[in-house]
Design a protein around this motif. Sequence first.
Motif, PDB file in Angstrom:
ATOM      1  N   ALA A  42       0.828  -1.204   0.000  1.00 21.13           N
ATOM      2  CA  ALA A  42       0.000   0.000   0.000  1.00 21.13           C
ATOM      3  C   ALA A  42       0.863   1.255   0.000  1.00 21.13           C
ATOM      4  O   ALA A  42       2.060   1.216   0.306  1.00 21.13           O
ATOM      5  N   ALA A  43       0.219   2.395  -0.337  1.00 24.11           N
ATOM      6  CA  ALA A  43       0.954   3.661  -0.462  1.00 24.11           C
ATOM      7  C   ALA A  43       1.628   4.079   0.835  1.00 24.11           C
ATOM      8  O   ALA A  43       2.661   4.756   0.820  1.00 24.11           O
ATOM      9  N   ASP A  44       1.077   3.669   1.975  1.00 27.93           N
ATOM     10  CA  ASP A  44       1.646   4.096   3.255  1.00 27.93           C
ATOM     11  C   ASP A  44       2.828   3.238   3.688  1.00 27.93           C
ATOM     12  O   ASP A  44       3.414   3.470   4.744  1.00 27.93           O
ATOM     13  N   ARG A  45       3.215   2.255   2.883  1.00 31.00           N
ATOM     14  CA  ARG A  45       4.357   1.400   3.222  1.00 31.00           C
ATOM     15  C   ARG A  45       5.675   2.172   3.310  1.00 31.00           C
ATOM     16  O   ARG A  45       6.620   1.716   3.932  1.00 31.00           O
ATOM     17  N   THR A  46       5.757   3.329   2.660  1.00 29.26           N
ATOM     18  CA  THR A  46       7.018   4.084   2.629  1.00 29.26           C
ATOM     19  C   THR A  46       6.915   5.411   3.372  1.00 29.26           C
ATOM     20  O   THR A  46       7.754   6.282   3.195  1.00 29.26           O
ATOM     21  N   ARG A  47       5.909   5.546   4.221  1.00 34.39           N
ATOM     22  CA  ARG A  47       5.716   6.828   4.897  1.00 34.39           C
ATOM     23  C   ARG A  47       6.737   7.018   6.022  1.00 34.39           C
ATOM     24  O   ARG A  47       7.068   6.084   6.738  1.00 34.39           O
TER      25      ARG A  47
END
Length: 407
Positions: free
Chosen positions: A42-47
């Motif tokens: 998901a997009a939040d994996r690299t936050r």
Amino acid sequence: MTLPLQGLRIVEISSYVATPLGGMTLAQLGADVIRVEPIGGAADRTRWPLAGSGTSLYWSGLNKGKRAIEVDLSSGEGCRLVAGLIAGGGGIVITNADRYPELTFEALRERRPDVIHVLLTGRRDGGAAVDYTVQAATGFPLLTGPENVAGPVNTVVPAWDVAAGLYLAAGLLAAERHRLLTGEGQRVRLALEDVALATAGNLGYLAEAQLGASSGTPRERDGNHVYGTFGRDFATADGERLMIVALTARHWRDLLAATGLTDVVSALAAALGADFAEESERYRHRKVLAALLAGWFESHTRAEAETALRATRVLWSAYRSFTDLAAGLPGNPLMAEIDQPGVGRHWAPGSPLVVDGEQPPPAAAPQVGRHTDDVLRTELGLSEEDLATLRKNGVIHGPTSSPPEGT
């Protein structure tokens, strides 16, 4: 330990803070939470914040103890696979994504009439919003910060996301209890903006604005003063700061006795015609009272101030940085050391709920797709040939062997 939600299976389709926190809250109490992510994560994996390896400490912190599968939800086959996982497992899904027709409440109910579908939206009308836009829309940043600042001041804590995550967990458990009693599924919806609006109402902020403040003027920002009572931060002689709160008359008497200001403040009360035993009077005259106390703190070191305060019932704490907190984590019963892939060994919190005297411990967050084959094999009964075909067609991804215990 035996956790209260063991045996409860939940499929989570989510990202960012609120919904992952809702799922983790349930996972830490024993629920089997299966997080579904798109291919690649998901997009939040690299936050941020990130570990040196690039692994997100943020993601790892919000997804402890879950299982993770990697499915192409942009394909009909992928959505049908997840729908089967929901319907064939616990019949419960928690999500902040409503763009997949096969995964709506109505579609899932056709497959399983008692399905529980818990959905977070930004606004009640389905519009998008995040914590920081909700902050702006609900008035709090105009009351936060020093009194001489003209513009809004947002808080760094995503308070509405956190509150929403806990509301989602409570709503899901309420629906699950309803199903236990009646056999009926339910659709539960929560809007992030409604969480902030409800909180503003529950704390009296909205009623105050409608009816007029007790002082006859709208509430304004007041730095670190605690609204309606006596509380403020004070600097010590060695440059440290302490937060002091005196909610009750007992607190106030103890604070004056500890600082040697009892007689001075009594004389001040007589001169002003004020009764400082009353909380509202202490707040009304907070600035002159704070000035007197500031003089005492400025002439004492933090250690001296703490020694004096420990002998009282006054509410107080020294200000500490995250670095200070991290140094004191070993030995804290909330914390346990985990080995997080991509991060390494570090101290992480379990559930803050203490169940029958025991603290539910933390577990590592899963790597992308770590449990894909394991979940689909055991929960849907797919064969190795089925899994190979799905992988070949790009519907699933992830490791092809069962993960080691605890990962």
